[in-house]
Motif scaffolding. Structure first.
Motif, PDB file in Angstrom:
ATOM      1  N   LEU A  91       0.835  -1.209   0.000  1.00  0.00           N
ATOM      2  CA  LEU A  91       0.000   0.000   0.000  1.00  0.00           C
ATOM      3  C   LEU A  91       0.869   1.257   0.000  1.00  0.00           C
ATOM      4  N   SER A  92       1.958   1.209   0.752  1.00  0.00           N
ATOM      5  CA  SER A  92       2.844   2.361   0.819  1.00  0.00           C
ATOM      6  C   SER A  92       3.514   2.629  -0.539  1.00  0.00           C
ATOM      7  N   VAL A  93       3.973   1.564  -1.196  1.00  0.00           N
ATOM      8  CA  VAL A  93       4.610   1.717  -2.513  1.00  0.00           C
ATOM      9  C   VAL A  93       3.587   2.226  -3.526  1.00  0.00           C
ATOM     10  N   PHE A  94       2.381   1.649  -3.469  1.00  0.00           N
ATOM     11  CA  PHE A  94       1.327   2.088  -4.384  1.00  0.00           C
ATOM     12  C   PHE A  94       1.048   3.579  -4.185  1.00  0.00           C
ATOM     13  N   GLU A  95       0.959   4.019  -2.950  1.00  0.00           N
ATOM     14  CA  GLU A  95       0.649   5.406  -2.642  1.00  0.00           C
ATOM     15  C   GLU A  95       1.723   6.355  -3.194  1.00  0.00           C
ATOM     16  N   GLN A  96       2.985   5.979  -3.039  1.00  0.00           N
ATOM     17  CA  GLN A  96       4.079   6.822  -3.551  1.00  0.00           C
ATOM     18  C   GLN A  96       4.028   6.916  -5.071  1.00  0.00           C
ATOM     19  N   ALA A  97       3.806   5.748  -5.707  1.00  0.00           N
ATOM     20  CA  ALA A  97       3.752   5.727  -7.174  1.00  0.00           C
ATOM     21  C   ALA A  97       2.547   6.516  -7.674  1.00  0.00           C
ATOM     22  N   ALA A  98       1.408   6.388  -6.986  1.00  0.00           N
ATOM     23  CA  ALA A  98       0.187   7.095  -7.393  1.00  0.00           C
ATOM     24  C   ALA A  98       0.384   8.607  -7.288  1.00  0.00           C
ATOM     25  N   ARG A  99       1.057   9.033  -6.235  1.00  0.00           N
ATOM     26  CA  ARG A  99       1.310  10.463  -6.037  1.00  0.00           C
ATOM     27  C   ARG A  99       2.160  11.003  -7.197  1.00  0.00           C
ATOM     28  N   GLU A 100       3.164  10.231  -7.559  1.00  0.00           N
ATOM     29  CA  GLU A 100       4.055  10.659  -8.638  1.00  0.00           C
ATOM     30  C   GLU A 100       3.298  10.743  -9.968  1.00  0.00           C
ATOM     31  N   GLN A 101       2.480   9.728 -10.247  1.00  0.00           N
ATOM     32  CA  GLN A 101       1.731   9.709 -11.516  1.00  0.00           C
ATOM     33  C   GLN A 101       0.688  10.826 -11.548  1.00  0.00           C
ATOM     34  N   ARG A 102       0.098  11.098 -10.403  1.00  0.00           N
ATOM     35  CA  ARG A 102      -0.923  12.160 -10.341  1.00  0.00           C
ATOM     36  C   ARG A 102      -0.293  13.507 -10.694  1.00  0.00           C
ATOM     37  N   ALA A 103       0.942  13.699 -10.281  1.00  0.00           N
ATOM     38  CA  ALA A 103       1.643  14.960 -10.575  1.00  0.00           C
ATOM     39  C   ALA A 103       1.922  15.098 -12.074  1.00  0.00           C
ATOM     40  N   ARG A 104       1.907  13.987 -12.789  1.00  0.00           N
ATOM     41  CA  ARG A 104       2.170  14.026 -14.236  1.00  0.00           C
ATOM     42  C   ARG A 104       0.903  14.345 -15.032  1.00  0.00           C
ATOM     43  N   GLY A 105      -0.231  14.357 -14.390  1.00  0.00           N
ATOM     44  CA  GLY A 105      -1.476  14.697 -15.079  1.00  0.00           C
ATOM     45  C   GLY A 105      -2.487  13.568 -14.994  1.00  0.00           C
ATOM     46  N   TRP A 106      -3.735  13.913 -15.367  1.00  0.00           N
ATOM     47  CA  TRP A 106      -4.835  12.949 -15.226  1.00  0.00           C
ATOM     48  C   TRP A 106      -4.669  11.744 -16.149  1.00  0.00           C
ATOM     49  N   GLY A 107      -4.166  12.008 -17.366  1.00  0.00           N
ATOM     50  CA  GLY A 107      -3.997  10.910 -18.334  1.00  0.00           C
ATOM     51  C   GLY A 107      -3.050   9.846 -17.789  1.00  0.00           C
ATOM     52  N   ALA A 108      -1.895  10.322 -17.305  1.00  0.00           N
ATOM     53  CA  ALA A 108      -0.889   9.403 -16.757  1.00  0.00           C
ATOM     54  C   ALA A 108      -1.468   8.669 -15.555  1.00  0.00           C
ATOM     55  N   TRP A 109      -2.220   9.399 -14.748  1.00  0.00           N
ATOM     56  CA  TRP A 109      -2.792   8.801 -13.548  1.00  0.00           C
ATOM     57  C   TRP A 109      -3.810   7.710 -13.894  1.00  0.00           C
ATOM     58  N   ALA A 110      -4.662   8.015 -14.918  1.00  0.00           N
ATOM     59  CA  ALA A 110      -5.684   7.027 -15.321  1.00  0.00           C
ATOM     60  C   ALA A 110      -5.007   5.755 -15.845  1.00  0.00           C
ATOM     61  N   LEU A 111      -3.974   5.940 -16.684  1.00  0.00           N
ATOM     62  CA  LEU A 111      -3.244   4.774 -17.207  1.00  0.00           C
ATOM     63  C   LEU A 111      -2.616   3.974 -16.067  1.00  0.00           C
ATOM     64  N   PHE A 112      -2.049   4.707 -15.130  1.00  0.00           N
ATOM     65  CA  PHE A 112      -1.415   4.081 -13.979  1.00  0.00           C
ATOM     66  C   PHE A 112      -2.430   3.237 -13.196  1.00  0.00           C
ATOM     67  N   MET A 113      -3.609   3.820 -12.949  1.00  0.00           N
ATOM     68  CA  MET A 113      -4.615   3.105 -12.168  1.00  0.00           C
ATOM     69  C   MET A 113      -5.081   1.838 -12.888  1.00  0.00           C
ATOM     70  N   VAL A 114      -5.287   1.955 -14.211  1.00  0.00           N
ATOM     71  CA  VAL A 114      -5.712   0.764 -14.978  1.00  0.00           C
ATOM     72  C   VAL A 114      -4.647  -0.318 -14.858  1.00  0.00           C
ATOM     73  N   SER A 115      -3.377   0.105 -15.041  1.00  0.00           N
ATOM     74  CA  SER A 115      -2.276  -0.857 -14.976  1.00  0.00           C
ATOM     75  C   SER A 115      -2.161  -1.480 -13.583  1.00  0.00           C
ATOM     76  N   GLU A 116      -2.307  -0.664 -12.555  1.00  0.00           N
ATOM     77  CA  GLU A 116      -2.173  -1.164 -11.183  1.00  0.00           C
ATOM     78  C   GLU A 116      -3.306  -2.127 -10.815  1.00  0.00           C
ATOM     79  N   LEU A 117      -4.540  -1.721 -11.150  1.00  0.00           N
ATOM     80  CA  LEU A 117      -5.664  -2.565 -10.729  1.00  0.00           C
ATOM     81  C   LEU A 117      -5.695  -3.873 -11.510  1.00  0.00           C
ATOM     82  N   SER A 118      -5.388  -3.798 -12.837  1.00  0.00           N
ATOM     83  CA  SER A 118      -5.355  -5.059 -13.589  1.00  0.00           C
ATOM     84  C   SER A 118      -4.170  -5.904 -13.124  1.00  0.00           C
ATOM     85  N   GLY A 119      -3.046  -5.231 -12.828  1.00  0.00           N
ATOM     86  CA  GLY A 119      -1.872  -5.951 -12.321  1.00  0.00           C
ATOM     87  C   GLY A 119      -2.180  -6.650 -11.009  1.00  0.00           C
ATOM     88  N   ALA A 120      -2.971  -5.987 -10.169  1.00  0.00           N
ATOM     89  CA  ALA A 120      -3.318  -6.582  -8.866  1.00  0.00           C
ATOM     90  C   ALA A 120      -4.162  -7.843  -9.057  1.00  0.00           C
TER      91      ALA A 120
END
Lengths: 140, 112
Positions: free
Chosen positions: A25-54
């Protein structure tokens, strides 16, 4: 975000959650924060990748767990014939030894959550070994 | 012969990258994730699930180990290579070198 990912973590076996849950959870939170700073598009891609990866990863953990249990129990006599009975017994014994080593390391590292998880695995591995010996008429 | 073939079984890319990342120094989960992006020139970004799936298997095989760092909390465990992990990484590099040499030899023969 963390809550959503935390809910996905419930898909994993309990011992995995006990061992890695807070860390994941801690690693996910750090990565999510970083992706969110890159913009919504990057964040949405990140979330899809993370949730499907999970989901995929959780399925992998369950499959590993079931195949390890099946191998250790040696329920399949055909498998025992194919690999040789002694090989099946050796594998079961190795699993017991490995768990014991991991448990010892975890205790030495003062990682008591991991030690507890390995202790549970140890009980299962010993029970599997006992069943195998009973099945094939081997003494301790 | 079969035994030798099993020993040098190729590593999966996440496993290879994790072992590479831990070859020079121990790292915790997020640092591993970032370093793997750098090592792969941004080509590989492991999801948290994939990373920890690979870490769990590596711990089970005792190729890596968890340990306490000074600033380690339960959320920030560090990982390092074991001697067995380092040996596996060397074997994989040897396998890749051998393949690279063979491929380069074939290309040279074709171009000559």
């Amino acid at each position: 975000m963390k809550r959503i990912y935390g809910a996905f973590l419930r898909l994993y076996p309990r011992e995995y959650r006990e061992l890695f849950g807070p860390e994941v959870l801690s690693v996910f939170e750090q990565a999510a924060r970083e992706q969110r700073a890159r913009g919504w598009g990057a964040w949405a891609l990140f979330m899809v990748s993370e949730l499907s990866g999970a989901v995929v990863s959780a399925a992998g953990h369950w499959m590993d767990r079931f195949s390890a249990r099946r191998d250790a129990a040696g329920i399949e006599v055909a498998g025992a014939r194919r690999r040789g009975l002694f090989s099946v017994l050796d594998e079961a014994q190795n699993r017991v030894d490995l768990n014991l080593r991991r448990m010892t390391h975890a205790i030495a590292d003062r990682d008591f959550v991991a030690a507890r998880a390995y202790s549970i695995e140890d009980l299962k591995a010993r029970e599997d070994l006992r069943k195998l010996r009973d099945r094939f008429g081997f003494d301790e | 012969m079969r035994h030798v073939a099993e020993e040098v079984k190729p590593l999966t890319e996440p496993v290879l990258l994790i072992l590479m990342s831990l070859a020079d120094q121990p790292r915790h989960g997020y640092a591993l994730m970032k370093d793997i992006e750098v090592l792969s020139n941004g080509r590989v970004r492991l999801s948290t699930g994939t990373l920890y799936g690979a870490l769990r298997r590596l711990l089970e095989d005792v190729w890596i180990e968890r340990f306490d760092q000074e600033d380690t909390s339960r959320e920030k465990q560090a990982y390092r290579l074991t001697a067995a992990g380092r040996r596996q990484l060397r074997q994989e590099l040897e396998r890749m070198k051998q393949l690279t040499r063979a491929a380069a030899g074939r290309l040279r023969a074709r171009e000559a």
